[in-house]
Enzyme design. Structure first.
Site, PDB file in Angstrom:
ATOM      1  N   HIS A 204      40.694  34.664  55.215  1.00 28.84           N
ATOM      2  CA  HIS A 204      40.955  35.505  54.039  1.00 28.84           C
ATOM      3  C   HIS A 204      40.361  36.904  54.111  1.00 28.84           C
ATOM      4  O   HIS A 204      40.595  37.714  53.228  1.00 28.84           O
ATOM      5  CB  HIS A 204      40.475  34.810  52.750  1.00 28.84           C
ATOM      6  CG  HIS A 204      38.989  34.863  52.568  1.00 28.84           C
ATOM      7  ND1 HIS A 204      38.134  33.956  53.133  1.00 28.84           N
ATOM      8  CD2 HIS A 204      38.195  35.733  51.889  1.00 28.84           C
ATOM      9  CE1 HIS A 204      36.892  34.241  52.806  1.00 28.84           C
ATOM     10  NE2 HIS A 204      36.891  35.330  52.054  1.00 28.84           N
TER      11      HIS A 204
HETATM   12  C1  UD1 Z   1      37.061  38.023  47.220  1.00 24.24           C
HETATM   13  C2  UD1 Z   1      35.759  38.706  47.602  1.00 24.24           C
HETATM   14  C3  UD1 Z   1      35.273  38.167  48.943  1.00 24.24           C
HETATM   15  C4  UD1 Z   1      35.192  36.648  48.951  1.00 24.24           C
HETATM   16  C5  UD1 Z   1      36.512  36.061  48.475  1.00 24.24           C
HETATM   17  C6  UD1 Z   1      36.361  34.579  48.332  1.00 24.24           C
HETATM   18  C7  UD1 Z   1      35.451  41.073  46.919  1.00 24.24           C
HETATM   19  C8  UD1 Z   1      35.437  42.460  47.401  1.00 24.24           C
HETATM   20  N1  UD1 Z   1      35.949  40.146  47.775  1.00 24.24           N
HETATM   21  O1  UD1 Z   1      38.027  38.393  48.182  1.00 24.24           O
HETATM   22  O2  UD1 Z   1      33.968  38.678  49.218  1.00 24.24           O
HETATM   23  O3  UD1 Z   1      34.909  36.216  50.245  1.00 24.24           O
HETATM   24  O4  UD1 Z   1      36.869  36.615  47.196  1.00 24.24           O
HETATM   25  O5  UD1 Z   1      37.572  33.918  48.280  1.00 24.24           O
HETATM   26  O6  UD1 Z   1      35.052  40.808  45.817  1.00 24.24           O
HETATM   27  N2  UD1 Z   1      44.878  36.318  44.378  1.00 24.24           N
HETATM   28  C9  UD1 Z   1      45.695  35.432  43.718  1.00 24.24           C
HETATM   29  N3  UD1 Z   1      45.120  34.549  42.835  1.00 24.24           N
HETATM   30  C10 UD1 Z   1      43.776  34.517  42.597  1.00 24.24           C
HETATM   31  C11 UD1 Z   1      42.958  35.433  43.270  1.00 24.24           C
HETATM   32  C12 UD1 Z   1      43.525  36.316  44.150  1.00 24.24           C
HETATM   33  O7  UD1 Z   1      46.912  35.429  43.887  1.00 24.24           O
HETATM   34  O8  UD1 Z   1      43.327  33.668  41.784  1.00 24.24           O
HETATM   35  C13 UD1 Z   1      45.501  37.245  45.361  1.00 24.24           C
HETATM   36  C14 UD1 Z   1      45.883  38.584  44.779  1.00 24.24           C
HETATM   37  O9  UD1 Z   1      47.074  38.977  45.370  1.00 24.24           O
HETATM   38  C15 UD1 Z   1      44.768  39.498  45.233  1.00 24.24           C
HETATM   39  C16 UD1 Z   1      44.345  38.889  46.569  1.00 24.24           C
HETATM   40  O10 UD1 Z   1      44.554  37.501  46.411  1.00 24.24           O
HETATM   41  O11 UD1 Z   1      45.174  40.818  45.360  1.00 24.24           O
HETATM   42  C17 UD1 Z   1      42.909  39.166  46.940  1.00 24.24           C
HETATM   43  O12 UD1 Z   1      42.020  38.763  45.882  1.00 24.24           O
HETATM   44  P1  UD1 Z   1      40.651  39.531  45.599  1.00 24.24           P
HETATM   45  O13 UD1 Z   1      39.904  38.828  44.554  1.00 24.24           O
HETATM   46  O14 UD1 Z   1      40.885  40.978  45.414  1.00 24.24           O
HETATM   47  O15 UD1 Z   1      39.892  39.447  46.971  1.00 24.24           O
HETATM   48  P2  UD1 Z   1      39.577  38.202  47.908  1.00 24.24           P
HETATM   49  O16 UD1 Z   1      40.249  38.420  49.202  1.00 24.24           O
HETATM   50  O17 UD1 Z   1      39.859  36.947  47.175  1.00 24.24           O
HETATM   51  N1  UDP Z   2      36.532  26.329  49.473  1.00 22.01           N
HETATM   52  C1  UDP Z   2      37.202  25.386  48.697  1.00 22.01           C
HETATM   53  N2  UDP Z   2      38.554  25.247  48.876  1.00 22.01           N
HETATM   54  C2  UDP Z   2      39.265  25.992  49.778  1.00 22.01           C
HETATM   55  C3  UDP Z   2      38.558  26.947  50.557  1.00 22.01           C
HETATM   56  C4  UDP Z   2      37.202  27.094  50.363  1.00 22.01           C
HETATM   57  O1  UDP Z   2      36.583  24.692  47.888  1.00 22.01           O
HETATM   58  O2  UDP Z   2      40.488  25.818  49.874  1.00 22.01           O
HETATM   59  C5  UDP Z   2      35.067  26.495  49.286  1.00 22.01           C
HETATM   60  C6  UDP Z   2      34.251  26.259  50.523  1.00 22.01           C
HETATM   61  O3  UDP Z   2      33.926  24.886  50.677  1.00 22.01           O
HETATM   62  C7  UDP Z   2      33.031  27.136  50.279  1.00 22.01           C
HETATM   63  C8  UDP Z   2      33.587  28.292  49.492  1.00 22.01           C
HETATM   64  O4  UDP Z   2      34.817  27.848  48.943  1.00 22.01           O
HETATM   65  O5  UDP Z   2      32.075  26.456  49.478  1.00 22.01           O
HETATM   66  C9  UDP Z   2      33.818  29.485  50.383  1.00 22.01           C
HETATM   67  O6  UDP Z   2      34.547  30.438  49.708  1.00 22.01           O
HETATM   68  P1  UDP Z   2      35.460  31.523  50.431  1.00 22.01           P
HETATM   69  O7  UDP Z   2      35.783  31.111  51.814  1.00 22.01           O
HETATM   70  O8  UDP Z   2      36.578  31.796  49.510  1.00 22.01           O
HETATM   71  O9  UDP Z   2      34.522  32.830  50.391  1.00 22.01           O
HETATM   72  P2  UDP Z   2      33.278  33.357  51.251  1.00 22.01           P
HETATM   73  O10 UDP Z   2      32.291  32.264  51.392  1.00 22.01           O
HETATM   74  O11 UDP Z   2      33.797  33.855  52.554  1.00 22.01           O
HETATM   75  O12 UDP Z   2      32.783  34.495  50.438  1.00 22.01           O
END
Ligand code: UD1
Ligand code: UDP
Length: 351
Positions: A204
């Site tokens: 991601h």
């Molecule tokens: C965010 C965090 C990242 C973390 C990740 C965990 C920041 C800068 N990034 O990144 O550090 O590792 O979450 O998963 O805060 N979207 C959906 N539904 C949702 C959420 C997101 O469709 O419920 C889609 C949207 O198109 C959005 C994209 O995912 O634009 C990215 O979501 P966003 O929250 O901006 O960043 P993450 O990549 O999730």
């Molecule tokens: N996780 C989850 N379901 C998923 C993917 C991740 O429950 O489909 C959990 C995972 O076990 C961990 C956390 O989400 O505890 C990690 O989050 P993510 O990878 O979104 O973000 P990051 O840790 O890189 O910020």
């Protein structure tokens, strides 16, 4: 004592769950604010339900958007809540836009900040998370570090006051929920997979997930994997891969993001984990599953030093061999603590 906790994204729900429990047990009044950055059922609600996290008192509903937009909306909403609730302390987690917005809003209103997962560094300032962490640490009064290395990183930046080595709250969650996961999770049956006969992958990070060339190259290689690869697809990644024809390959099995209980089980019984997630690298180590990190570097250096985690950045040719025979070292140290980080954090806040 009244604490305002700020969360907004998936890993923060998991990190906050055990601290929240511990605060409540000790009679601390916690107000929970969800910025609404993650909002899909399987990116947000599922964790509140499975992990019995109290329903947020506020949900700002900021949703998706550019960094500026998301951070600004969170900042504005958090400021209003702080002014209304007048907490004694604001608690933030990790390194997302919710973290930095919470820290900025609090510091300008002179409310002390406690940062859980302080001191982590990738030293890659192109990562949005690195900026969020550095800024948050500079203005925090209580810096709860998961590792000795995190304490050292802060020292290098001249931050020594209010720094506490507490261990990692994700260990607390993992230990607490593993038993429940073993009885409740249905994912292995649903996917028709058996222990150690599959790999698990997640992607991601914008550096991978927003780059068409990298993603398609990676998926092409991984489609030749000798074992099936279960791939819970993050919504960011789903957007780019919507045009990819997984059906004609069958090696990679894309699924929707799963809840925490299913994820713990998928991790535990995987032969190998491929990921660019911070939390999942660490959970792989905790569950003694070899990990391949699809990034140029990691904040969780201990996992690499002990041989459980291999960094692969663009040399994707190495992946198939690593999946076939992942290194399984003898060395394993409890770098992340024993699972009582939430209790330590609560005690420090109370004292
Ligand atoms: C965010 C965090 C990242 C973390 C990740 C965990 C920041 C800068 N990034 O990144 O550090 O590792 O979450 O998963 O805060 N979207 C959906 N539904 C949702 C959420 C997101 O469709 O419920 C889609 C949207 O198109 C959005 C994209 O995912 O634009 C990215 O979501 P966003 O929250 O901006 O960043 P993450 O990549 O999730
Ligand atoms: N996780 C989850 N379901 C998923 C993917 C991740 O429950 O489909 C959990 C995972 O076990 C961990 C956390 O989400 O505890 C990690 O989050 P993510 O990878 O979104 O973000 P990051 O840790 O890189 O910020």
């Amino acid at each position: 004592m009244k604490i305002l906790t700020i969360i907004g994204a998936r890993p923060q729900f998991i990190k906050a769950s055990m601290v929240s429990r511990s605060l409540h047990k000790k009679g601390i009044h916690e107000i929970l604010l969800h910025t609404g950055q993650h909002y899909d059922e399987n990116m947000s609600n599922v964790f509140f339900n499975e992990m019995e996290i109290p329903k947020p008192n506020y949900n700002l509903g900021v949703g998706s958007g550019s960094h500026g937009e998301q951070t600004a909306k969170s900042l504005e909403g958090i400021e209003k809540v702080i002014m209304k609730e007048k907490p004694d302390l604001v608690l933030v987690y990790g390194d997302t836009n919710a973290t930095v917005a919470g820290a900025l809003a609090s510091s300008k209103l002179h409310i002390p900040i406690a940062h859980v997962e302080a001191g982590l560094r990738s030293y890659n300032r192109r990562m949005p998370e690195e900026i969020n962490r550095v800024l948050t640490d500079v203005i925090s009064s209580y810096l709860f570090c998961p590792t000795k290395l995190a304490v050292k990183n802060l020292k290098k930046e001249g931050i020594t006051d209010g720094v506490f080595l507490t261990g990692d709250v994700m260990v607390d969650s993992l230990l607490h929920f593993t038993k429940l996961a073993e009885t409740e999770a249905t994912i292995m049956k649903k996917l028709n997979i058996t222990s150690k006969n599959y790999g698990l992958m997640t992607i991601h990070r914008p550096a991978n997930a927003d780059d068409r060339e990298i993603m398609f190259k990676l998926i092409d290689v991984l489609n030749q994997s000798p074992i099936p690869l279960i791939f819970p697809i993050h919504p960011r990644t789903r957007k780019l891969l919507s045009e990819f024809d997984f059906e004609s390959h069958k090696t990679i099995q894309p699924i929707n993001p799963v809840g925490y209980l299913d994820m713990l089980i998928l991790e535990k019984y995987a032969q190998v984990i491929l990921t660019d997630s911070g939390g999942i690298q660490k959970e792989a180590y905790l569950q003694k599953v070899p990990c391949i990190t699809l990034r140029p570097e990691t904040e969780w250096i201990e996992t690499v030093e002990d041989g459980w985690n291999t960094i692969v950045n663009e040399e994707y040719g190495r992946l198939l061999e690593l999946i076939k025979s992942p290194p399984i070292p003898k060395k394993w140290i409890s770098h992340y603590g024993e699972g009582n980080a939430a209790g330590k954090i609560t005690d420090i806040l109370l004292s």
